[in-house]
Design a protein around this motif. Structure first.
Motif, short mmCIF file in Angstrom:
data_model
loop_
_atom_site.label_atom_id
_atom_site.label_comp_id
_atom_site.label_asym_id
_atom_site.label_seq_id
_atom_site.Cartn_x
_atom_site.Cartn_y
_atom_site.Cartn_z
N SER A 38 63.69 34.70 90.86
CA SER A 38 64.53 34.46 89.68
C SER A 38 64.31 33.07 89.09
O SER A 38 64.19 32.92 87.87
N ASN A 39 64.27 32.06 89.95
CA ASN A 39 64.25 30.68 89.48
C ASN A 39 62.86 30.13 89.21
O ASN A 39 62.70 29.26 88.35
N ARG A 40 61.85 30.61 89.95
CA ARG A 40 60.52 30.05 89.76
C ARG A 40 59.61 31.02 88.99
O ARG A 40 59.06 30.66 87.95
N VAL A 41 59.46 32.23 89.48
CA VAL A 41 58.56 33.17 88.80
C VAL A 41 59.09 33.53 87.42
O VAL A 41 58.38 33.48 86.42
N MET A 42 60.35 33.90 87.35
CA MET A 42 60.95 34.30 86.08
C MET A 42 61.64 33.14 85.37
O MET A 42 62.27 33.34 84.33
N GLY A 43 61.54 31.95 85.91
CA GLY A 43 62.17 30.78 85.30
C GLY A 43 61.60 30.45 83.94
O GLY A 43 60.44 30.77 83.64
N ALA A 44 62.41 29.79 83.10
CA ALA A 44 62.01 29.52 81.72
C ALA A 44 61.04 28.36 81.59
O ALA A 44 60.38 28.20 80.56
N ASP A 45 60.93 27.52 82.62
CA ASP A 45 60.04 26.36 82.52
C ASP A 45 58.59 26.82 82.51
O ASP A 45 58.25 27.89 82.99
N SER A 46 57.73 25.97 81.97
CA SER A 46 56.31 26.32 81.85
C SER A 46 55.44 25.64 82.89
O SER A 46 54.22 25.82 82.90
N SER A 47 56.04 24.88 83.77
CA SER A 47 55.26 24.14 84.77
C SER A 47 54.73 25.10 85.84
O SER A 47 55.41 26.06 86.21
N PRO A 48 53.52 24.86 86.36
CA PRO A 48 52.97 25.71 87.41
C PRO A 48 53.84 25.67 88.67
O PRO A 48 54.51 24.68 88.95
N ILE A 49 53.80 26.74 89.43
CA ILE A 49 54.50 26.78 90.71
C ILE A 49 53.59 26.14 91.75
O ILE A 49 52.42 26.50 91.87
N SER A 50 54.10 25.19 92.48
CA SER A 50 53.26 24.46 93.43
C SER A 50 52.82 25.36 94.59
O SER A 50 53.48 26.34 94.92
N ASP A 51 51.71 24.97 95.21
CA ASP A 51 51.24 25.70 96.39
C ASP A 51 52.30 25.69 97.48
O ASP A 51 52.50 26.69 98.19
N GLU A 52 52.98 24.56 97.62
CA GLU A 52 54.00 24.44 98.66
C GLU A 52 55.12 25.46 98.46
O GLU A 52 55.56 26.13 99.41
N ASP A 53 55.59 25.59 97.20
CA ASP A 53 56.65 26.56 96.92
C ASP A 53 56.16 27.99 97.12
O ASP A 53 56.90 28.84 97.65
N CYS A 54 54.93 28.26 96.68
CA CYS A 54 54.37 29.60 96.87
C CYS A 54 54.25 29.94 98.34
O CYS A 54 54.60 31.05 98.78
N ASP A 55 53.76 28.99 99.13
CA ASP A 55 53.46 29.26 100.53
C ASP A 55 54.71 29.61 101.33
O ASP A 55 54.65 30.37 102.30
N LYS A 56 55.86 29.05 100.95
CA LYS A 56 57.11 29.38 101.65
C LYS A 56 57.43 30.87 101.51
O LYS A 56 57.97 31.49 102.44
N ILE A 57 57.09 31.43 100.34
CA ILE A 57 57.38 32.84 100.08
C ILE A 57 56.27 33.74 100.63
O ILE A 57 56.54 34.82 101.15
N ILE A 58 55.03 33.28 100.52
CA ILE A 58 53.91 34.05 101.08
C ILE A 58 54.12 34.27 102.57
O ILE A 58 53.82 35.34 103.10
N LYS A 59 54.68 33.27 103.22
CA LYS A 59 54.95 33.36 104.66
C LYS A 59 55.91 34.52 104.96
O LYS A 59 55.83 35.16 106.01
N ILE A 60 56.82 34.78 104.04
CA ILE A 60 57.77 35.89 104.19
C ILE A 60 57.09 37.23 103.89
O ILE A 60 57.31 38.22 104.58
N LEU A 61 56.23 37.24 102.90
CA LEU A 61 55.62 38.49 102.44
C LEU A 61 54.51 38.98 103.34
O LEU A 61 54.35 40.17 103.55
N ASP A 62 53.70 38.04 103.85
CA ASP A 62 52.42 38.40 104.45
C ASP A 62 52.31 37.88 105.87
O ASP A 62 52.39 36.67 106.10
#
Length: 434
Positions: A38-62
């Protein structure tokens, strides 16, 4: 398939499965995924999502996500590389049309409408480019399971779902192949959960998914068996999972496929050169690769292999599509660009090399189009590659897609980058499972 009692191991499984603890863990992990979505992927800001933020979720998914270990909770092995996950999240964040379709899939409650949204996603060309769509349905099913792990199964592979449905003699399996991909993903979830519970296995979607992948249960439905091959340092037999695969003959290639494979060969040579490695290409390929890649320093394209192996080993190594040579005396990485439909010949060459030199320590990669990743996983797990003297070939050789090679080639400052970056893009041959 012979009659099986699917719930035979339930008491044994319940003896170590702490249901309240697991429910608490997955409530928290699902909340983390939802907040990120909700806050990062669908968030209104245009800044890239950092690898650090992505990796926290990838750890849950994969299960293969960076930082995971045997004690970490993750949805499944999704067969998506770390780098591909990062690009996927940023593309969904940037491409609002694509992101909105996935968002509708996640929040929609009506099964028919949810299936229609998935079919809509699969019709979008840009979805295929970022690993969102594939015949196994892994990525979307991972998202659904993370969004609601107690309703959506962690059995993310449609292939595994079909095998389970057949094992459980579900009537739903009869029409499975004729359905659209969206219908398969959505309705097989409910049909399989119903069939598992009807067989006597109780609990939420997360629990019954984990039960399906409990080793003795998995033998009932996935056609795999375990066989001890060698003894580990703990004196416990090391087990090797073997999948019996059917044989497929190589098919004729069109000129487009050949040209594409040569381009990828050239890109691999270019990447290695920029990282400071000398490059080896097989003599028959050099003229064709020269049309797409020329070394900045001609001396970096070796004319002879500076390796002290016997003649048979030298001959085998000399035919590998691309080799990165370190300090002019040792192999850093070896790549087979496998454009054949069966994907077998490249794997066989790597196996030949390991058989000739059992103690050789080389990082090996099969490079092929993304849609052949599942084929790679099946072929490399054949018995002939699983009973090798020094272990399974699947533990030594990984898959990298054409798309990921192109992405790596476009990275800035490659000349300051170490080859370890490939580990963010490689995928092991493990089947998707909990």
């Amino acid at each position: 398939m012979p009659e099986v009692n699917f719930s035979s191991f339930l008491a044994e499984f319940d003896g170590f499965y702490d249901a309240p603890k697991k429910e608490k863990i997955w409530t928290e992990l699902s909340n983390q995924f939802r907040e990120f979505w909700s806050n990062r992927v669908m968030g209104a800001d245009s800044s890239p999502i950092s690898d650090e933020d992505c990796d926290k979720i990838i750890k849950i998914l994969d299960r293969n996500g960076k930082g995971n270990n045997k004690d970490t909770e993750a949805i499944a092995r999704a067969m998506v590389s770390q780098g591909a996950w990062r690009r996927l999240f940023n593309e969904l964040h940037k491409n609002r049309k694509l992101g909105n379709v996935v968002n509708k899939i996640l929040i929609e409650q009506d099964p028919k409408t949810k299936a229609q949204y998935i079919d809509e996603l699969y019709a979008m060309d840009e979805a295929q480019k970022i690993y969102l769509t594939g015949k196994s349905g892994n990525t979307i099913s991972v998202f659904l399971a993370a969004y609601d792990p107690f309703v959506n199964l962690s059995v993310i592979s449609l292939k595994d779902r079909k095998l389970l449905l057949e094992c459980l003699k579900s009537a739903y399996a009869e029409n499975f192949d004729a359905q659209s991909i969206g219908t398969k993903i959505v309705f097989s979830n409910g049909a399989l959960a119903e069939a598992i519970r009807a067989a006597g296995v109780t609990g939420n979607a997360r629990k019954i998914s984990e039960y399906c992948y409990y080793a003795p249960v998995k033998e009932l439905w996935r056609g795999e068996f375990s066989a001890p091959q060698e003894t580990s340092t703990s004196n416990q037999p090391k087990e090797f999972i073997v999948t019996v695969a059917s044989d497929d003959a190589d098919e004729q290639l069109d000129e487009g496929e050949v040209r594409e494979s040569i381009k990828i060969q050239g890109l691999l040579a270019k990447i290695g050169e920029q990282m400071g490695f000398d490059i080896w290409l097989p003599n028959p390929d050099r003229a064709r690769v020269a049309k797409v890649w020329q070394p900045r320093d001609p001396r970096m394209l070796l004319t002879t292999l500076p390796l002290s192996y016997d003649k048979a080993t030298q001959s085998t190594i000399g035919l590998i599509d691309v080799i990165w040579i370190k300090n002019k005396r040792s192999i850093a990485r070896a790549f087979e660009v496998e454009h054949t439909t069966s994907i077998y010949s490249g794997i066989l060459r790597m196996a030949d090399l390991v058989a000739l030199q059992p103690d050789i320590k080389i990082k090996m990669h099969i490079v092929a189009p993304l849609d052949r990743q599942e084929k790679f996983s099946t072929e490399i797990r054949r018995p002939v590659f699983s009973y090798m003297t020094n272990g399974r070939l699947s533990d030594m050789c990984t898959f990298i897609s054409y798309d990921d090679v192109r992405h790596i080639a476009e990275l800035e400052y490659l000349h300051h980058t170490r080859d370890g970056i490939l580990e963010s893009f490689e995928v092991s041959a493990e089947q998707p499972e909990e």
